[in-house]
Scaffold this motif. Structure first.
Motif, mmCIF file in Angstrom:
data_model
loop_
_atom_site.group_PDB
_atom_site.id
_atom_site.type_symbol
_atom_site.label_atom_id
_atom_site.label_comp_id
_atom_site.label_asym_id
_atom_site.label_seq_id
_atom_site.Cartn_x
_atom_site.Cartn_y
_atom_site.Cartn_z
ATOM 1 N N ALA A 100 0.917 -1.315 -0.077
ATOM 2 C CA ALA A 100 0.104 -0.259 0.038
ATOM 3 C C ALA A 100 0.854 1.280 -0.123
ATOM 4 O O ALA A 100 0.873 2.247 -0.713
ATOM 5 N N PHE A 101 1.737 1.395 0.740
ATOM 6 C CA PHE A 101 2.763 2.440 0.931
ATOM 7 C C PHE A 101 3.632 2.556 -0.473
ATOM 8 O O PHE A 101 3.707 3.681 -0.902
ATOM 9 N N LEU A 102 3.913 1.470 -1.169
ATOM 10 C CA LEU A 102 4.410 1.698 -2.277
ATOM 11 C C LEU A 102 3.545 1.892 -3.543
ATOM 12 O O LEU A 102 3.989 2.963 -4.414
ATOM 13 N N GLY A 103 2.381 1.770 -3.320
ATOM 14 C CA GLY A 103 1.351 2.159 -4.239
ATOM 15 C C GLY A 103 0.966 3.488 -4.207
ATOM 16 O O GLY A 103 0.823 4.177 -5.219
ATOM 17 N N LEU A 104 1.020 4.091 -3.061
ATOM 18 C CA LEU A 104 0.815 5.616 -2.973
ATOM 19 C C LEU A 104 2.147 6.498 -3.109
ATOM 20 O O LEU A 104 2.034 7.317 -3.642
ATOM 21 N N TRP A 141 4.534 5.618 -5.342
ATOM 22 C CA TRP A 141 4.732 4.991 -7.001
ATOM 23 C C TRP A 141 4.666 6.139 -7.974
ATOM 24 O O TRP A 141 5.213 6.584 -8.797
#
Lengths: 233, 101
Positions: A177-181, A183
Motif C-alpha cells: 500500500a505504501f509503495l502504491g501511494l 509510485w
C-alpha cells in the motif's frame, strides 16, 4: 485563467456530466480500498472505534495508513502521529490551489476543508472552469468520504474477527500500500533519489533506534538531501 | 484515555487543521520556493521509509522474510498498471503463500 472562464457564463451540461462521471469512477475505486485500511487497524492493535475514528475525522488515506503502519511496527503513538501529520502537510497546498475555485466562507469552509485530499484536488484543479472544478472536487470528495467510511467499518469488523493478520499476508499488503501511494510521485530524478535514500537510511537506522524513529529520521533526512540536490540544478 | 487514543486524536486534529489552513491562509504565505519543494518531497521520503520499515524491519534488525515477496509482487503489479485494490490482494496472497511454504 480569464474572467470569462472563471465566471460560469457558459453552462455546458455534457461537460458537467462527464466531470461527475469521472468523479464517481475515481470516488468509488478509491473509496473501496478503505476496506484494506479498515482491516489493518485491528491488525495493528487499534480498536474498531479507533480505526473508524481515523477514517471519519482524519480522512486522508496516506496519513491514516502511516499511523497504523508505525504503530503496527512497534512504534509509539507519538511517532505514528508525527509521521501521519507530516504526510498530511501536502493537503495545505491542495487547499491553497482549490481555495480560489471553492470561494467558501464560514461553516461551508469548515465542511469543504474536510474533503481536501489527493483525489478530490486532482479531480478539481485540472478543470477549465471554476464551476467544473467545484463539481469535480465535491463529487469526488463526498463519494470517497461515504464509501471510505463504510468500507473502513466493514474492514475493521472483519479484521477484528481474523485472528492472525500475518497468516493472510496483511503485513505484506501494508508495504504494498505504501509503495502504491509512493509510485506515482516517482516521476523525475530528484524524487527517485529521495525515495532510494529514504529506504537506505531507514534500514540503516533500524538496529540503532526505537521503532518509528527510522521512518521520521530516515525519511526527513532523505528530504533534506533531496532539497540540496534539487537546489543545485 | 489510552496512549493510542491520544495518538488517534492528534492525527485527526492535526490532519484536519492542515486542510483548513490551506483554504484559509493567503497563498503568498506558503508560496516560497523552498516550502513548495519540501512539501512535494516530504511524502516521497516518508513513504519510502515506510515501505522499507514495513517490508524489512524486525525487532531492531533488518530481516528478509515473506513480506519481501509481497513488495516484489506489488512492483510487478505497478509496472503492469494493475489497480490499487487487486494489487493489495495479490501482494497479501504472495506474502501469505511464501510464509506457508
Amino acid at each position: 485563467m480569464t474572467d470569462a472562464q472563471n465566471h460560469d457564463a457558459d453552462p455546458d451540461p455534457d461537460a458537467d456530466r462527464a466531470v461527475i462521471r469521472d468523479a464517481l469512477g475515481v470516488g468509488i475505486g478509491v473509496g473501496l480500498y478503505g476496506v484494506t485500511f479498515g482491516a489493518l487497524g485491528p491488525a495493528a492493535g487499534l480498536s474498531v472505534w479507533q480505526t473508524c475514528a481515523l477514517s471519519l475525522l482524519a480522512f486522508t488515506g496516506a496519513s491514516q495508513f502511516a499511523f497504523v503502519g508505525v504503530v503496527a511496527s512497534g512504534g509509539s503513538p507519538v511517532a505514528g502521529a508525527l509521521t501521519s501529520v507530516l504526510l498530511g502537510g501536502r493537503n495545505v497546498f491542495y487547499g491553497i490551489s482549490m481555495a480560489s475555485h471553492l470561494q467558501v466562507r464560514g461553516w461551508r469552509r469548515w465542511a469543504a476543508a474536510h474533503l481536501v485530499i489527493d483525489e478530490s484536488t486532482a479531480m478539481g484543479v485540472t478543470r477549465p472552469t471554476s464551476h467544473q472544478a467545484r463539481l469535480g472536487f465535491y463529487w469526488t470528495g463526498i463519494t470517497i468520504f461515504l464509501i471510505w467510511n463504510l468500507t473502513t467499518a466493514a474492514g475493521a469488523i472483519a479484521g477484528d474477527a481474523i485472528g492472525d493478520p500475518e497468516a493472510i499476508g496483511l503485513d505484506g499488503a501494508v508495504a504494498a500500500a505504501f509503495l502504491g501511494l509512493l509510485w506515482p510521485r516517482l516521476d523525475s530524478a530528484v524524487p527517485r533519489a529521495v525515495a532510494v535514500t529514504g529506504v537506505v537510511l531507514a534500514l540503516l537506522l533500524v538496529p540503532f533506534t526505537a521503532p518509528g524513529v527510522p521512518i521520521i529520521l530516515g525519511g526527513l533526512s532523505a528530504v533534506a538531501l533531496g532539497l540540496v540536490w534539487g537546489g543545485r540544478r | 484515555m489510552t496512549d493510542l487514543w491520544w495518538g488517534v486524536l492528534a492525527v485527526c486534529v492535526g490532519c484536519y487543521a492542515l486542510k483548513l489552513a490551506g483554504l484559509s491562509v493567503p497563498p503568498a504565505v506558503l508560496e516560497h520556493r523552498l516550502t513548495v519543494r519540501a512539501t512535494a518531497l516530504i511524502p516521497v521520503g516518508l513513504l519510502a521509509a515506510l515501505v522499507a520499515v514495513q517490508a524489512a524491519a524486525g525487532d531492531r534488525e533488518v530481516v528478509v522474510d515473506a513480506r519481501l515477496a509481497g513488495v516484489a509482487t506489488a512492483v510487478a503489479c505497478l509496472l503492469a498498471r494493475v489497480p490499487f485494490l487487486p494489487m493489495l490482494v495479490l501482494a497479501a496472497a504472495a506474502t501469505a503463500l511464501v510464509r506457508l511454504v
